[in-house]
Write an enzyme that holds these catalytic residues in place. Structure first.
Site, PDB file in Angstrom:
ATOM      1  N   HIS A 203       0.842  -1.194   0.000  1.00  0.00           N
ATOM      2  CA  HIS A 203       0.000   0.000   0.000  1.00  0.00           C
ATOM      3  C   HIS A 203       0.877   1.243   0.000  1.00  0.00           C
ATOM      4  O   HIS A 203       2.051   1.212   0.373  1.00  0.00           O
ATOM      5  CB  HIS A 203      -0.938   0.010   1.212  1.00  0.00           C
ATOM      6  CG  HIS A 203      -0.255   0.347   2.519  1.00  0.00           C
ATOM      7  ND1 HIS A 203      -0.249   1.616   3.058  1.00  0.00           N
ATOM      8  CD2 HIS A 203       0.454  -0.415   3.389  1.00  0.00           C
ATOM      9  CE1 HIS A 203       0.407   1.610   4.199  1.00  0.00           C
ATOM     10  NE2 HIS A 203       0.857   0.391   4.421  1.00  0.00           N
ATOM     11  N   CYS A 204       0.288   2.346  -0.473  1.00  0.00           N
ATOM     12  CA  CYS A 204       0.957   3.649  -0.395  1.00  0.00           C
ATOM     13  C   CYS A 204       0.130   4.513   0.551  1.00  0.00           C
ATOM     14  O   CYS A 204      -0.516   3.998   1.456  1.00  0.00           O
ATOM     15  CB  CYS A 204       1.101   4.273  -1.782  1.00  0.00           C
ATOM     16  SG  CYS A 204      -0.446   4.486  -2.669  1.00  0.00           S
ATOM     17  N   MET A 205       0.130   5.819   0.356  1.00  0.00           N
ATOM     18  CA  MET A 205      -0.576   6.705   1.284  1.00  0.00           C
ATOM     19  C   MET A 205      -2.087   6.531   1.248  1.00  0.00           C
ATOM     20  O   MET A 205      -2.763   6.665   2.268  1.00  0.00           O
ATOM     21  CB  MET A 205      -0.242   8.167   0.970  1.00  0.00           C
ATOM     22  CG  MET A 205       1.130   8.599   1.407  1.00  0.00           C
ATOM     23  SD  MET A 205       1.397  10.313   0.949  1.00  0.00           S
ATOM     24  CE  MET A 205       0.064  11.112   1.850  1.00  0.00           C
TER      25      MET A 205
END
Length: 459
Positions: free
Chosen positions: A26-28
């Site tokens: 995942h990212c932000m």
């Protein structure tokens, strides 16, 4: 309170279950999933899950946009997945062999690769930006810049950019499943002062008679990425040919011994020049006309966010600009477009007759604003959903970006402009940046209000 565990279960069910996942990260704001069989995905049902803003597919990777709850959902999904999911090294090659146009899939996979490597560093970029903002805010409040506490905070905020290739090397090593410590040792050579001192103390430098080019690596990322990839390949081959008893010693030793010469003689210089070539596309446009550059970047930035390209550009252009020059004046011209997303949402809240739409638009606009201009909630929940507001955002972003470019504004940290981070944007051109945000935001608001929305659309 949101049921993150149930949400994670629903997402996993819609993407074909745990057995269909090759890699999960995942990212932000996005849960990123590389899958074995796309045919098992129920994309329409996935997008209907409460809390899911949108599903974007880039380079074969499914990106589930969740906004600020992504950490909680990822944690629950990780628990459900357990140890059954790992990164498949053949994943990239499989994507390249997919039945899609060669040019299209190459670009998509390149974007996915760069974004996948840069994304894990975003939290550090945010932390560095907020520390720098805190130091500058304290100076604004009257604390002397010579105060050692302020100096320590300022240096702490600069550490990331001083050792950027090492951070990239760490992330790339995880991405390619290379030995992290060996990768950091090899990439660390590029920013080690004693390595630079060799060039300062010698008229010519060579390795086994081959000339070594004196290149500044402090703001580069491609050499680190290439090094991690080569180390992973060397380790794979060496494990195949070496007996078990010798692997623990000779796999790391030979991997480093093979990659270091390649890095300083070939990969490093070419990687730096390649990164510079890409960055110069933006720099040359800015040097030709800051107004034009600002209009282009401000106008298309929100579109780039949809496809995840903004992360790659931050890593290839914005962060290296800060590392090399101490300030980015180019990519930051997108800042007014963030405000435009919020004002478009506010215009929908004022214009809409349906009370549910009004409440949703207002809530998502304020959520995006107070979350530090993480604009995915209002962008996916309102502006893209009703289309016309997003068109207004692009127009307002272009006008605001042009004003920002004309003012010569800049930032000393690669973080989104928000009520929390404005100190890193202080300095020359700050007034022009604020003017760009106000003008761009107002134009977006007026255009959105005048164009209106089809309230029955996507009901």
């Amino acid at each position: 309170m949101a049921d993150f565990k149930n949400m994670a279960k629903e997402i996993l069910n819609c993407i074909g279950g745990v057995d269909n996942i090759k890699e999960m990260s995942h990212c932000m704001t996005r849960l990123r999933l590389n899958l074995k069989d796309d045919a098992k995905v129920k994309k329409n049902e996935l997008e209907k899950i409460e809390g899911v803003m949108r599903v974007v597919v880039i380079g074969g990777q499914y990106q589930v946009v969740l906004g600020g709850i992504v950490d909680e959902v990822f944690a629950e999904a990780s628990t459900l997945v357990g140890d059954t999911v790992d990164v498949n090294k053949e994943m990239i090659q499989e994507n390249l062999d997919a039945d899609v146009p060669k040019k299209s899939k190459f670009i998509e996979n390149l974007i996915a690769l760069l974004s996948g490597i840069v994304s894990p560093i975003i939290p550090a970029m945010l932390a560095a930006g907020f520390i720098t903002a805190l130091a500058k805010l304290a100076v604004l409040a009257g604390v002397s810049e010579t105060n050692t506490t302020i100096q320590i905070l300022s240096v702490a905020g600069d550490v990331l950019y001083g050792f950027f290739p090492i951070f990239i090397g760490w992330s790339a090593a995880k991405y390619f499943k290379a030995n992290i410590s060996i990768t950091l040792m090899v990439v660390g050579l590029l920013v080690y002062p004693n390595f630079s001192a060799i060039f300062a103390n010698a008229t010519s430098v060579n390795f086994l008679g081959i000339p070594v080019t004196n290149v500044y690596y402090g703001s580069s990322i491609l050499p680190a990425i290439c090094s991690a990839y080569l180390i992973s390949k060397c380790e794979f081959i060496l494990r195949k040919i070496l007996p078990n008893a010798l692997r623990s010693i000779f796999v790391p030793f030979l991997s480093a011994l093979i990659v270091i010469p390649l890095l300083i003689v070939v990969i490093g210089p070419i990687g730096v020049w390649g990164g510079e070539l890409f960055a110069n596309l933006f720099r040359s446009t800015y040097e030709l006309s800051p107004v034009l550059a600002g209009a282009i970047i401000g106008g298309i930035w929100q579109i780039l966010i949809i496809f995840g390209m903004h992360i790659a550009i931050l890593g290839l252009v914005s962060a290296p600009n800060i590392a090399m020059y101490g300030r980015d004046m180019i990519i930051m011209t997108h800042a007014p477009s963030l405000i435009c997303q919020i004002t478009a949402g506010l215009a929908v809240a004022l214009k809409a007759k349906d009370k549910k739409i009004k409440k949703n638009a207002l809530t998502l606009s304020l959520t995006s604003f107070f979350s530090g201009n993480v604009i995915e909630p209002v962008m996916y929940g309102i502006n893209l959903k009703y289309k016309k507001p997003f068109i207004a955002v692009c127009i307002g972003g272009a006008i605001g970006g042009a004003i920002t470019g004309a003012a010569g504004a800049g930032t000393v940290a690669a973080v989104a402009l928000s009520i929390y981070t404005f100190p890193v944007y202080l300095g020359a051109g700050f007034g022009g940046l604020m003017l760009g945000c106000v003008v761009g935001g107002l134009i977006t608001f007026v255009l959105t209000y005048l164009m209106g929305i089809d309230e029955k659309e996507n009901a």
